[in-house]
Structures are given as C-alpha cells and as structure tokens.
Design a protein around this motif. Structure first.
Motif, PDB file in Angstrom:
ATOM      1  N   LYS A  47      -6.261  -4.816   5.385  1.00 40.40           N
ATOM      2  CA  LYS A  47      -6.471  -5.187   3.987  1.00 40.40           C
ATOM      3  C   LYS A  47      -5.244  -5.907   3.431  1.00 40.40           C
ATOM      4  O   LYS A  47      -5.361  -6.915   2.726  1.00 40.40           O
ATOM      5  CB  LYS A  47      -6.757  -3.931   3.157  1.00 40.40           C
ATOM      6  N   VAL A  48      -4.057  -5.405   3.781  1.00 40.91           N
ATOM      7  CA  VAL A  48      -2.813  -6.037   3.330  1.00 40.91           C
ATOM      8  C   VAL A  48      -2.681  -7.445   3.914  1.00 40.91           C
ATOM      9  O   VAL A  48      -2.326  -8.403   3.220  1.00 40.91           O
ATOM     10  CB  VAL A  48      -1.589  -5.185   3.734  1.00 40.91           C
ATOM     11  N   LEU A  49      -2.975  -7.561   5.202  1.00 42.18           N
ATOM     12  CA  LEU A  49      -2.816  -8.847   5.894  1.00 42.18           C
ATOM     13  C   LEU A  49      -4.073  -9.718   5.804  1.00 42.18           C
ATOM     14  O   LEU A  49      -4.071 -10.850   6.289  1.00 42.18           O
ATOM     15  CB  LEU A  49      -2.456  -8.607   7.359  1.00 42.18           C
ATOM     16  N   LYS A  50      -5.137  -9.110   5.216  1.00 40.50           N
ATOM     17  CA  LYS A  50      -6.412  -9.831   5.055  1.00 40.50           C
ATOM     18  C   LYS A  50      -6.947 -10.340   6.384  1.00 40.50           C
ATOM     19  O   LYS A  50      -7.309 -11.502   6.531  1.00 40.50           O
ATOM     20  CB  LYS A  50      -6.274 -10.962   4.041  1.00 40.50           C
ATOM     21  N   THR A  51      -6.927  -9.429   7.387  1.00 41.98           N
ATOM     22  CA  THR A  51      -7.484  -9.748   8.711  1.00 41.98           C
ATOM     23  C   THR A  51      -8.579  -8.760   9.030  1.00 41.98           C
ATOM     24  O   THR A  51      -8.657  -7.675   8.457  1.00 41.98           O
ATOM     25  CB  THR A  51      -6.407  -9.668   9.806  1.00 41.98           C
ATOM     26  N   ASP A  52      -9.450  -9.096   9.965  1.00 42.07           N
ATOM     27  CA  ASP A  52     -10.541  -8.204  10.373  1.00 42.07           C
ATOM     28  C   ASP A  52     -10.097  -7.326  11.529  1.00 42.07           C
ATOM     29  O   ASP A  52      -9.319  -7.754  12.346  1.00 42.07           O
ATOM     30  CB  ASP A  52     -11.768  -9.019  10.789  1.00 42.07           C
ATOM     31  N   ASN A  78      -7.660   9.882  15.928  1.00 39.92           N
ATOM     32  CA  ASN A  78      -8.406   8.622  16.067  1.00 39.92           C
ATOM     33  C   ASN A  78      -8.966   8.166  14.722  1.00 39.92           C
ATOM     34  O   ASN A  78      -8.893   6.983  14.369  1.00 39.92           O
ATOM     35  CB  ASN A  78      -9.565   8.788  17.069  1.00 39.92           C
ATOM     36  N   ASN A  79      -9.514   9.118  13.961  1.00 40.49           N
ATOM     37  CA  ASN A  79     -10.077   8.797  12.648  1.00 40.49           C
ATOM     38  C   ASN A  79      -8.995   8.465  11.635  1.00 40.49           C
ATOM     39  O   ASN A  79      -9.134   7.529  10.832  1.00 40.49           O
ATOM     40  CB  ASN A  79     -10.922   9.966  12.139  1.00 40.49           C
ATOM     41  N   ILE A  80      -7.906   9.239  11.667  1.00 40.43           N
ATOM     42  CA  ILE A  80      -6.808   9.024  10.715  1.00 40.43           C
ATOM     43  C   ILE A  80      -6.209   7.632  10.902  1.00 40.43           C
ATOM     44  O   ILE A  80      -6.007   6.881   9.926  1.00 40.43           O
ATOM     45  CB  ILE A  80      -5.714  10.103  10.903  1.00 40.43           C
ATOM     46  N   VAL A  81      -5.925   7.261  12.141  1.00 43.41           N
ATOM     47  CA  VAL A  81      -5.283   5.967  12.408  1.00 43.41           C
ATOM     48  C   VAL A  81      -6.259   4.807  12.185  1.00 43.41           C
ATOM     49  O   VAL A  81      -5.844   3.717  11.797  1.00 43.41           O
ATOM     50  CB  VAL A  81      -4.676   5.946  13.825  1.00 43.41           C
ATOM     51  N   GLN A  82      -7.533   5.041  12.361  1.00 42.40           N
ATOM     52  CA  GLN A  82      -8.514   4.005  12.038  1.00 42.40           C
ATOM     53  C   GLN A  82      -8.451   3.671  10.542  1.00 42.40           C
ATOM     54  O   GLN A  82      -8.501   2.499  10.143  1.00 42.40           O
ATOM     55  CB  GLN A  82      -9.925   4.470  12.407  1.00 42.40           C
ATOM     56  N   ASN A  83      -8.335   4.700   9.705  1.00 45.90           N
ATOM     57  CA  ASN A  83      -8.202   4.479   8.256  1.00 45.90           C
ATOM     58  C   ASN A  83      -6.916   3.734   7.925  1.00 45.90           C
ATOM     59  O   ASN A  83      -6.896   2.833   7.077  1.00 45.90           O
ATOM     60  CB  ASN A  83      -8.228   5.819   7.517  1.00 45.90           C
ATOM     61  N   LEU A 101      -6.185  -0.223   6.281  1.00 44.78           N
ATOM     62  CA  LEU A 101      -5.282  -0.581   5.186  1.00 44.78           C
ATOM     63  C   LEU A 101      -4.340  -1.703   5.599  1.00 44.78           C
ATOM     64  O   LEU A 101      -4.057  -2.611   4.809  1.00 44.78           O
ATOM     65  CB  LEU A 101      -4.493   0.646   4.731  1.00 44.78           C
ATOM     66  N   TYR A 102      -3.832  -1.652   6.827  1.00 45.06           N
ATOM     67  CA  TYR A 102      -3.011  -2.764   7.327  1.00 45.06           C
ATOM     68  C   TYR A 102      -3.781  -4.086   7.231  1.00 45.06           C
ATOM     69  O   TYR A 102      -3.258  -5.100   6.765  1.00 45.06           O
ATOM     70  CB  TYR A 102      -2.632  -2.547   8.796  1.00 45.06           C
ATOM     71  N   VAL A 151       0.854  -1.186   0.000  1.00 47.65           N
ATOM     72  CA  VAL A 151       0.000   0.000   0.000  1.00 47.65           C
ATOM     73  C   VAL A 151       0.889   1.236   0.000  1.00 47.65           C
ATOM     74  O   VAL A 151       1.867   1.300   0.749  1.00 47.65           O
ATOM     75  CB  VAL A 151      -0.935   0.045   1.234  1.00 47.65           C
ATOM     76  N   SER A 152       0.552   2.214  -0.860  1.00 46.31           N
ATOM     77  CA  SER A 152       1.228   3.509  -0.849  1.00 46.31           C
ATOM     78  C   SER A 152       0.213   4.581  -0.476  1.00 46.31           C
ATOM     79  O   SER A 152      -0.931   4.555  -0.940  1.00 46.31           O
ATOM     80  CB  SER A 152       1.837   3.824  -2.219  1.00 46.31           C
ATOM     81  N   ILE A 153       0.659   5.529   0.359  1.00 48.78           N
ATOM     82  CA  ILE A 153      -0.232   6.574   0.863  1.00 48.78           C
ATOM     83  C   ILE A 153       0.391   7.941   0.595  1.00 48.78           C
ATOM     84  O   ILE A 153       1.604   8.121   0.732  1.00 48.78           O
ATOM     85  CB  ILE A 153      -0.467   6.422   2.383  1.00 48.78           C
ATOM     86  N   ALA A 154      -0.452   8.901   0.230  1.00 49.62           N
ATOM     87  CA  ALA A 154      -0.042  10.302   0.097  1.00 49.62           C
ATOM     88  C   ALA A 154      -0.805  11.123   1.120  1.00 49.62           C
ATOM     89  O   ALA A 154      -1.907  10.757   1.539  1.00 49.62           O
ATOM     90  CB  ALA A 154      -0.341  10.811  -1.308  1.00 49.62           C
ATOM     91  N   LEU A 155      -0.229  12.255   1.511  1.00 58.12           N
ATOM     92  CA  LEU A 155      -0.884  13.139   2.480  1.00 58.12           C
ATOM     93  C   LEU A 155      -1.990  13.985   1.844  1.00 58.12           C
ATOM     94  O   LEU A 155      -2.897  14.440   2.533  1.00 58.12           O
ATOM     95  CB  LEU A 155       0.137  14.080   3.110  1.00 58.12           C
TER      96      LEU A 155
END
Length: 363
Positions: free
Chosen positions: A358-363, A346-351, A355-356, A140-144
């Motif tokens: 999604k990468v690891l395919k965990t809930d 709290n909202n930023i880190v939830q997003n 993504l984490y 995953v790549s993220i931009a600000l």
C-alpha cells in the motif's frame, strides 16, 4: 521488494519478545520472496554480517555509553541503510523510527514503524517529542494491540493499524503435549525485572502452598530481580515448590510449556507478550494481569482469567479455581489451541506485506 528492518537487538543472544518477533518477521518476509536486511547491534562472538533463513543480518557497533552509544548506533545504522538502498524501512519500535525518519528525510525512503511495548507504555526521555516526529511522518504506523493503538493515537494525527505478534503453530505439534488437566504445575516465562511482577506470583504461591503442598512453579528467564526473588523463595520456605531454570533457548520453550499445566503472567505493564500466544498453542489455561495488550488476547473463562496487577490474592484465587476445576481447564485448553491459530506468522506477515504494498502502491 528490498526491506531494511531496524531493531536494536536480535537473536541468538537476545531473546526478548521484540527480538523473536523481528526474527520471524524477517524469515517470513524472505519466504514471500522479499530481499530482507536486518540492521541491528553487534554481539561478542557473533559475525557482523550473516545470511540466515533467507535474509541478511548487518550488525553495527553499539557503545553502551548512555546517549552517545545510541547516537553512534543511529549513525552506523544510517550508513548501512545508504549501502542497502531499500525500497522501504521497517522500524521495530518508536526509537528505531528516528533512524527511519532520517532515512525518509534525506533519502526519500518511506518507512513503517511498529510500536512494541515499552516504547509506548513506559516513560523515557524525549518520548513525546520523538514519538510525534516518528508517528506523524511514518507512511504507516502499527500497534500490537488496541490498547497500544489508543496510546499511540494520542500523539499521532494519522490512523494507526493494529497487527498482533505471531507464533509458529508447527513447533507445538512437534512437542509432546501432555493432556493432564489435574496437575498443579505452574510456569512463568519472561524476564526477571520489577515490571514483570514475579514477586506477586511468588506471594501467590505462598498463599496456595498450605492447601496445595505438591504445587510447583517453574520460573523460566533471568534478570536483575533474580537474586531478590530467590531470597523470597527461601524466606517463604518454598524451595521445594519453586524452581529457577534461567534463560533458555527459544526453541526449548514449547516443550517447557507443554510439560506444565497453567501459565501465569503477573506483569505490571506489557505490550503483547508472545508467551501468551505460545501458551495458548500449547493448550495451557492462562492467568494474566489486565494490562497493555493482554486483554486483547485473554478473555475470561474462554482463554483463562484476568487479574489486577500487584494482587497476589487474586492470582492465587484464579490458580486455585483452575486447580479445582479440571473440566474447565480442559475446555479452556481446547479453546486456546483453536484461538492460537489466528496468530500464525504466515497470516501476520501477509497483513504486514499488504501494508508495504500500500505504501509503495504495488501489487
């Protein structure tokens, strides 16, 4: 989830935007019951290993010899990764992403890379080559900001997510907010480097001073330009109107913002400066240059005003307009306090956590 967060520098001695963001990301991930390990460079007088705010800090040697120092840091950081054995690596800029890339190549550890600003917008040796490797191999790549995404997308075949920086609104509730919509106290918070364009703000002060003799600018921060900027202030006879207070602990910034009336950010280039979000939370109208991720945050007449870089006349005009229009300042102030809530960590880190998973395919 065990997470290794790679960042070149880290608080308490380094308090730039990336460093402060990295601290908050680690803290909030730990609050979400993740095991977080920050891998960063050593600082004199700071322990090489420490547990803080629920996460772990591992400091490795950073030799400041050009290139050799970076290679040594990369090797020692990779050794730390092998000891920690994380489920995922999070790289806090593209150069840190090279370490994450080797972690994936040799140890099959997936990684996320988050563009931070200068790694995307400025030129550096091997930038195109390194960026292509890091971005095209990242899980995953993220931009600000959207602007940063557009730049990163030129070098990546994969789609890039946009997640902004965050703030902690609670610290502004603890500060005493002065509801003064008629004052002429201006503040700048940031490094004193050429790219920050502070000299154009000082030139704007020279333009404003004859009609606003009581106007005052507080410059918070330090850097290589400080001496030349102080010399400018003397040459313009603005010693009574401009104060340099140096570098301050980040915990003190909210109160300084709350004690002033308008924030000005005259940068020539930016990623997504945290101080804009903090100024909004403090209820300050903002005058900032139309560069990088700034227009993603600041909308004309809603949050303040955008100006072109290197244009002291335009900076002065927008400051003057806000000085003359206390009702507009009040409207913008209330709007900024509401808009800043969107950037709660709290909202930023939830997003980010999503993504984490999604990468690891965990809930």
């Amino acid at each position: 989830m065990r997470i290794a967060l790679l960042v070149m520098m880290f608080p308490p001695k380094n308090l730039g935007g990336t460093e402060i963001a990295s601290y908050n990301i680690a803290k909030h991930l730990a609050r979400r019951n993740h095991e977080v390990h920050v891998i960063t460079s050593s600082d004199p007088g700071v322990p090489n290993y420490k547990s803080e705010s629920g996460f772990f800090i591992h400091r490795t040697v950073l030799n400041h010899t050009k290139y050799i120092g970076i290679v040594l840091f990369a090797i020692t950081s990779m050794i730390q990764v092998t000891k920690i054995r994380p489920d995922i690596i999070h790289a806090q800029n593209i150069t840190m992403g090279m370490i994450a890339f080797f972690g994936k190549k040799f140890f099959k550890i997936p990684y996320v890379v988050w563009g931070r600003g200068s790694d995307v917008h400025l030129q550096w040796k091997f930038k195109k080559y390194v960026s292509k490797i890091v971005l095209n191999n990242a899980d995953v790549s993220i931009a600000l900001s959207q602007n940063m995404k557009d730049e990163m997308q030129k070098l990546s075949k994969k789609d890039i997510y946009v997640i902004p920086n965050g703030i902690d609104p609670a610290i502004f509730k603890e500060s005493k907010v002065k509801k003064d919509y008629t004052g002429t106290k201006i503040i700048y918070v940031g490094s004193l480097l050429p790219i920050k364009g502070v000299k154009y703000l000082i030139k704007a002060m020279q333009i404003l001073h004859p009609t606003n003799p009581d106007i005052h600018l507080t410059i918070v921060g330090d850097g290589s330009d400080r001496r030349s900027l102080e010399q400018m202030v003397h040459e313009y006879a603005l010693v009574q109107n401009i104060s340099f207070v140096g570098k301050l602990p980040h915990k003190d910034i909210p109160q300084w913002l709350c004690n002033n009336n308008i924030l000005v950010l005259p940068s020539n280039s930016e990623g997504m400066p945290n101080v804009l979000l903090e100024a909004m939370a403090a209820g300050l109208p903002v005058v900032a240059t139309n560069v990088g991720g700034i227009p993603d945050i600041i909308k004309n007449k809603r949050n303040g005003y955008l100006v072109e870089p290197k244009n002291p006349q335009e900076i002065a005009e927008k400051i003057q307009y806000l000085i003359n229009n206390s009702q507009m300042r009040k409207i913008i102030s209330e709007q900024n306090k509401m808009d800043s809530q969107r950037y709660n960590w709290n909202n930023i880190v939830q997003n980010l956590d999503s993504l984490y998973s999604k990468v690891l395919k965990t809930d």
